[in-house]
Design a protein around this motif. Sequence first.
Motif, PDB file in Angstrom:
ATOM      1  N   SER A  71       0.836  -1.197   0.000  1.00  0.00           N
ATOM      2  CA  SER A  71       0.000   0.000   0.000  1.00  0.00           C
ATOM      3  C   SER A  71       0.871   1.247   0.000  1.00  0.00           C
ATOM      4  O   SER A  71       2.039   1.229   0.403  1.00  0.00           O
ATOM      5  N   SER A  72       0.269   2.329  -0.472  1.00  0.00           N
ATOM      6  CA  SER A  72       0.943   3.617  -0.512  1.00  0.00           C
ATOM      7  C   SER A  72      -0.086   4.700  -0.200  1.00  0.00           C
ATOM      8  O   SER A  72      -1.296   4.483  -0.346  1.00  0.00           O
ATOM      9  N   SER A  73       0.381   5.837   0.256  1.00  0.00           N
ATOM     10  CA  SER A  73      -0.518   6.962   0.471  1.00  0.00           C
ATOM     11  C   SER A  73       0.116   8.236  -0.061  1.00  0.00           C
ATOM     12  O   SER A  73       1.345   8.355  -0.126  1.00  0.00           O
ATOM     13  N   LEU A  74      -0.735   9.149  -0.452  1.00  0.00           N
ATOM     14  CA  LEU A  74      -0.312  10.473  -0.876  1.00  0.00           C
ATOM     15  C   LEU A  74      -1.066  11.486  -0.023  1.00  0.00           C
ATOM     16  O   LEU A  74      -2.300  11.505  -0.038  1.00  0.00           O
ATOM     17  N   SER A  75      -0.324  12.286   0.727  1.00  0.00           N
ATOM     18  CA  SER A  75      -0.941  13.314   1.557  1.00  0.00           C
ATOM     19  C   SER A  75      -0.643  14.688   0.983  1.00  0.00           C
ATOM     20  O   SER A  75       0.474  14.934   0.515  1.00  0.00           O
ATOM     21  N   ILE A  76      -1.626  15.543   1.040  1.00  0.00           N
ATOM     22  CA  ILE A  76      -1.472  16.924   0.607  1.00  0.00           C
ATOM     23  C   ILE A  76      -1.830  17.811   1.793  1.00  0.00           C
ATOM     24  O   ILE A  76      -2.918  17.688   2.375  1.00  0.00           O
ATOM     25  N   THR A  77      -0.912  18.675   2.178  1.00  0.00           N
ATOM     26  CA  THR A  77      -1.175  19.599   3.280  1.00  0.00           C
ATOM     27  C   THR A  77      -1.541  20.972   2.715  1.00  0.00           C
ATOM     28  O   THR A  77      -1.217  21.299   1.570  1.00  0.00           O
ATOM     29  N   ALA A  78      -2.240  21.745   3.527  1.00  0.00           N
ATOM     30  CA  ALA A  78      -2.616  23.117   3.144  1.00  0.00           C
ATOM     31  C   ALA A  78      -3.193  23.138   1.735  1.00  0.00           C
ATOM     32  O   ALA A  78      -2.686  23.857   0.850  1.00  0.00           O
ATOM     33  N   THR A  79      -4.237  22.356   1.523  1.00  0.00           N
ATOM     34  CA  THR A  79      -4.799  22.230   0.164  1.00  0.00           C
ATOM     35  C   THR A  79      -5.267  23.571  -0.393  1.00  0.00           C
ATOM     36  O   THR A  79      -5.670  24.484   0.355  1.00  0.00           O
ATOM     37  N   ARG A  80      -5.215  23.662  -1.717  1.00  0.00           N
ATOM     38  CA  ARG A  80      -5.662  24.855  -2.446  1.00  0.00           C
ATOM     39  C   ARG A  80      -6.690  24.434  -3.475  1.00  0.00           C
ATOM     40  O   ARG A  80      -6.730  23.272  -3.878  1.00  0.00           O
ATOM     41  N   CYS A  81      -7.492  25.354  -3.936  1.00  0.00           N
ATOM     42  CA  CYS A  81      -8.504  25.031  -4.953  1.00  0.00           C
ATOM     43  C   CYS A  81      -7.859  24.397  -6.188  1.00  0.00           C
ATOM     44  O   CYS A  81      -8.449  23.510  -6.823  1.00  0.00           O
ATOM     45  N   GLU A  82      -6.662  24.843  -6.520  1.00  0.00           N
ATOM     46  CA  GLU A  82      -5.992  24.296  -7.707  1.00  0.00           C
ATOM     47  C   GLU A  82      -5.507  22.858  -7.534  1.00  0.00           C
ATOM     48  O   GLU A  82      -5.018  22.250  -8.483  1.00  0.00           O
ATOM     49  N   ASP A  83      -5.625  22.303  -6.316  1.00  0.00           N
ATOM     50  CA  ASP A  83      -5.326  20.889  -6.105  1.00  0.00           C
ATOM     51  C   ASP A  83      -6.478  20.003  -6.557  1.00  0.00           C
ATOM     52  O   ASP A  83      -6.347  18.775  -6.579  1.00  0.00           O
ATOM     53  N   THR A  84      -7.610  20.602  -6.889  1.00  0.00           N
ATOM     54  CA  THR A  84      -8.750  19.839  -7.392  1.00  0.00           C
ATOM     55  C   THR A  84      -8.339  19.085  -8.653  1.00  0.00           C
ATOM     56  O   THR A  84      -7.893  19.682  -9.631  1.00  0.00           O
ATOM     57  N   ALA A  85      -8.460  17.756  -8.610  1.00  0.00           N
ATOM     58  CA  ALA A  85      -7.971  16.923  -9.700  1.00  0.00           C
ATOM     59  C   ALA A  85      -8.299  15.464  -9.380  1.00  0.00           C
ATOM     60  O   ALA A  85      -8.789  15.149  -8.295  1.00  0.00           O
TER      61      ALA A  85
END
Lengths: 112, 112
Positions: A71-85
């Motif tokens: 298994s793997s994970s991808l975390s995104i901190t301090a998300t922004r609207c442009e991270d929508t994808a």
Amino acid sequence: SQLAEENPWALSVHEGESVTVNCSYKTSITALQWYRQKSGEGPAQLILIRSNEREKRNGRLRATLDTSSQSSSLSITATRCEDTAVYFCATPYGGSGNKLIFGTGTLLSVKP
Amino acid sequence: EAAVTQSPRNKVAVTGGKVTLSCNQTNNHNNMYWYRQDTGHGLRLIHYSYGAGSTEKGDIPDGYKASRPSQENFSLILELATPSQTSVYFCASGDVANTEVFFGKGTRLTVV
């Protein structure tokens, strides 16, 4: 059946929040890649994490890899609207690793 | 600057007609890929290539042929197009170990 699969199917967060996308895979790997695909564009490679690495960072992105649980994970901190994808994990497959197989993706919506 | 260029970007074809989708890369990558993307299926691998003169079947090759006449060019050929091949097609190039992978912007194909 999918060699790699992301979950959940979809996520929605507000700007500034952190979010994690998970990936499970079914074959032994030398590396796992994370991609981002924005609407109307082709996928863009975000992070490559090798089988001997436990964690890899790229700015606000952090990928982890657990080969024992495949298994793997991808975390995104301090998300922004442009991270929508849509976020995909991908594994090289086949004897020489040339066959690149993608999961079905996680749709992330970041709202203002 | 790394580049994968697909042409055409949009195509309407008639059932039974022949369609050729073209892809050019300036990254000097050995590996090239053709994927199709449909809602609910993510990216599915149609054909791929290790280098000039080579083509390999991916997971869904039926109804498609591929041609790699040079390092830079990789074509996808639909000899007898069918409505079920209506989709968005992506080309990608990758280095030998796929540590670096770039995608084109996609071709939207509609078969009527």
